[in-house]
Design a protein around this motif. Structure first.
Motif, PDB file in Angstrom:
ATOM      1  N   PHE A 329      47.230  34.920  35.449  1.00 26.16           N
ATOM      2  CA  PHE A 329      46.064  35.719  35.084  1.00 26.16           C
ATOM      3  C   PHE A 329      45.895  35.708  33.565  1.00 26.16           C
ATOM      4  CE2 PHE A 329      43.064  39.175  35.189  1.00 26.16           C
ATOM      5  CZ  PHE A 329      42.517  39.106  36.464  1.00 26.16           C
ATOM      6  N   TYR A 462      39.874  36.225  36.893  1.00 25.90           N
ATOM      7  CA  TYR A 462      39.821  36.794  35.550  1.00 25.90           C
ATOM      8  C   TYR A 462      38.544  36.419  34.807  1.00 25.90           C
ATOM      9  CZ  TYR A 462      41.767  32.546  33.142  1.00 25.90           C
ATOM     10  OH  TYR A 462      42.000  31.296  32.619  1.00 25.90           O
ATOM     11  N   SER A 494      45.199  41.280  31.546  1.00 29.99           N
ATOM     12  CA  SER A 494      45.974  40.066  31.772  1.00 29.99           C
ATOM     13  C   SER A 494      47.476  40.357  31.819  1.00 29.99           C
ATOM     14  CB  SER A 494      45.668  39.051  30.666  1.00 29.99           C
ATOM     15  OG  SER A 494      46.519  37.933  30.750  1.00 29.99           O
TER      16      SER A 494
END
Length: 568
Positions: A329, A462, A494
């Motif tokens: 991510f 994301y 993140s």
């Protein structure tokens, strides 16, 4: 700041311990020659003895991975100098490029199935290597000899601002001629061809992977993993050489660098073309493969489905996918803030990639020499937590203008390669333990594909989340408090996902012995196997579709592709 494998064929009559153990008694598992597991050399899974890494077989195998390393290092390294700086793509588009350029790795299980089931003239591996390298060669030849478009702003002629001035101003001071506003759309052809190159060399890689599994299963337990580690080291030597070429040949002003000269992107594609041609000759004249009958497709499906239903297989696949989705991510403004805030030049970016590949190779060497029997969970957890701590400090000091230095931004963040290498090696070792005779390519391909597929799937998620924040190229150029908060939120999300990835470590067996025991006693589940198949195909179709949408002018505005939403 915040991203696979080798050779010779053993006689198919030899049954592996894995196949026997999955249906019967561990201690009594026998080979066709009547030898029990204990009679095999020090816990080897099949007969034949460990590969001599100085033999002709090993040399041909290493050559495959050296060529793979050149391409694997070159094409992703063009992201910043060519697609972010030269063509001025948005952050979500450069994120999509980094996914698409390695998209072929998400199809490894299909390529593995082809080489397992459909031999050509009695060979299961060489023909697919040749076909894959030929596809890559043709596409690279087209890119080498096709003119590359003009840059968005020709920095060789004028000083290019981070934010393009109004066209009226450009016309008044006669600088409009140095701008090419269609540049972001001009890279589509080369991106598509790059994706096809990826599919070509990954097909070759999968055939080589199947051979690696066969060699690795012949190794004694104490050193099993040595052949895999050796080919990865060779691959990353090729990767480092490619990144060095990008570092010194694409650091011109037109690419956001400092040199007064630079080559065109076509030269980079030509450098990739050379090893492709050479490896075709090596595969024909040097690579050794014994003719064998392929596994029939019906037998392969039955064997593979039987393996997929086992608890050990679906549990490892679940871990690799879920853990890798969380761990992959990232944040879409990574490339823009590297250039605009940290002042990273193509030279620094490429040299950082070289050092990262070196760290990766050293980490794999370290694991092969001292850590083959370490607890896999502790390796992944420890390295991940340490690296997130380091990376977050670097990023937030850069965001809030405490320290903005390209060497600090890229240099310290190289430590992130450590947990990546650890996760990669664990997946590779698991695949060797799980593979059955006749489905080596598909099994190895599935385990590594699950991890590879997680990256593009995570990228879609994301990019969608980040589309609701003000983190575009233009916004980052403003560098005000609002934008800094927006970027901070994106990176906070993140890092939260990366830490949450560790919550799935309970699915991973601690080591090879526990993994084999789980395979022997773990039971089976049709439902779990079916869920694995469904999730795999859903994630594959979804991530491929949405990432391709990011590079086409008519669809790049959609939020699911990472855009800000299409205006009617």
């Amino acid at each position: 700041m915040s991203k696979a494998t080798s050779q010779i064929q053993i006689a198919e009559e030899r049954a592996s311990y894995i196949l026997s153990a999955s249906h019967g008694d561990y201690a009594g598992a026998k080979t066709p020659d009547g030898k029990t597991l204990q009679e095999l050399e020090d816990g080897a899974l099949t007969e034949g003895g460990a590969l001599n890494i100085f033999s002709r077989e090993a040399f041909a195998l290493f050559a495959q991975y050296f060529a793979i390393g050149i391409i694997y290092g070159m094409l992703p390294a063009l992201q910043m100098p060519v697609y972010n700086n030269y063509l001025r793509l948005e952050g979500y588009q450069t994120s999509a490029y980094s996914v698409l350029v390695t998209l072929g790795w998400s199809f490894k299980v299909f390529f593995g199935m082809l080489s397992d089931c459909f031999p050509i003239f009695g060979y299961r591996r060489k023909p697919y290597m040749l076909f894959g390298w030929t596809v890559a060669t043709v596409c690279l030849a087209v890119m080498t000899f096709s003119p590359f478009g003009a840059p968005y702003c020709d920095a060789r002629k004028i000083k290019c601002p981070s934010v393009t001035p109004p066209i009226a101003n450009l016309t008044r001071d006669n600088t409009r001629q140095y701008y090419n506003f269609d540049a972001p759309n001009g890279g589509t052809k080369f991106i598509v061809l790059t994706v096809i190159v990826g599919f070509g060399y990954v097909m070759s890689d999968c055939a080589a992977d199947a051979m690696v599994v066969q060699y690795a299963q012949r190794e004694p337990l104490a050193i099993r993993g040595r052949t895999q580690t050796a080919i990865y080291i060779v691959r990353y030597i090729g990767t480092m050489l490619a990144q060095l070429c990008v570092a010194f040949m694409m650091n011109g002003k037109v690419y956001g660098g400092t040199f007064d000269w630079a080559t065109t992107p076509n030269v980079m594609y030509a450098i990739c073309l050379v090893p492709c041609v050479c490896i075709i000759l090596s595969t024909i004249f040097v690579l050794v493969e014994i003719k064998t009958d392929g596994t029939t497709f019906r037998e392969w499906v039955a064997s593979f489905w039987s393996l997929l239903k086992t608890r050990v297989m679906w549990q490892v696949c679940a871990f690799k996918f879920i853990n890798s989705v969380f761990a992959s991510f990232g944040a879409t403004p990574a490339s823009p803030i590297a250039k605009t805030w940290a002042g990273v030049t193509p030279l620094n970016d490429s040299l950082s990639g070289v050092l990262g590949s070196l760290i990766w190779a050293l980490m794999m060497t370290f694991i092969a020499k001292w850590g083959l029997n370490w607890n896999w969970r502790w390796i992944i957890a420890g390295t991940t937590l340490v690296i997130i701590s380091i990376d977050s400090i670097i990023v937030y000091l850069t965001i809030w203008d405490v320290v903005r230095n390209q060497w600090f931004f890229n240099g310290v963040g190289l430590a992130e390669y450590v947990p990546s290498a650890a996760r990669f090696m664990v997946a590779s070792y698991c695949a060797v333990e799980l593979a059955d005779v006749g489905n080596e390519g598909a099994t190895y391909g599935l385990i590594t594909t699950v991890a590879n597929l997680a990256s593009p799937f995570a990228s879609v998620i994301y990019k969608l989340i980040d589309s609701y924040f003000d983190v575009s190229q233009a916004q980052i150029s403003k560098d005000d408090t609002h934008v800094r908060y927006q970027v901070s939120y994106v990176y906070l999300i993140s890092y939260s996902f990366k830490i949450a990835a560790l919550g799935w470590l309970f699915l991973l067996p601690p080591q090879k012995t526990e993994l084999q025991e789980l395979k022997r006693r773990g039971g089976r589940s049709v439902l779990a196997g079916g869920i694995c198949v469904f999730v795999f195909f859903f994630a594959l179709v979804f991530s491929v579709t949405t990432n391709f949408m990011s590079i086409f002018p008519s669809t790049k505005c959609y939020r699911i592709a990472g855009g800000q939403g299409c205006k009617k």
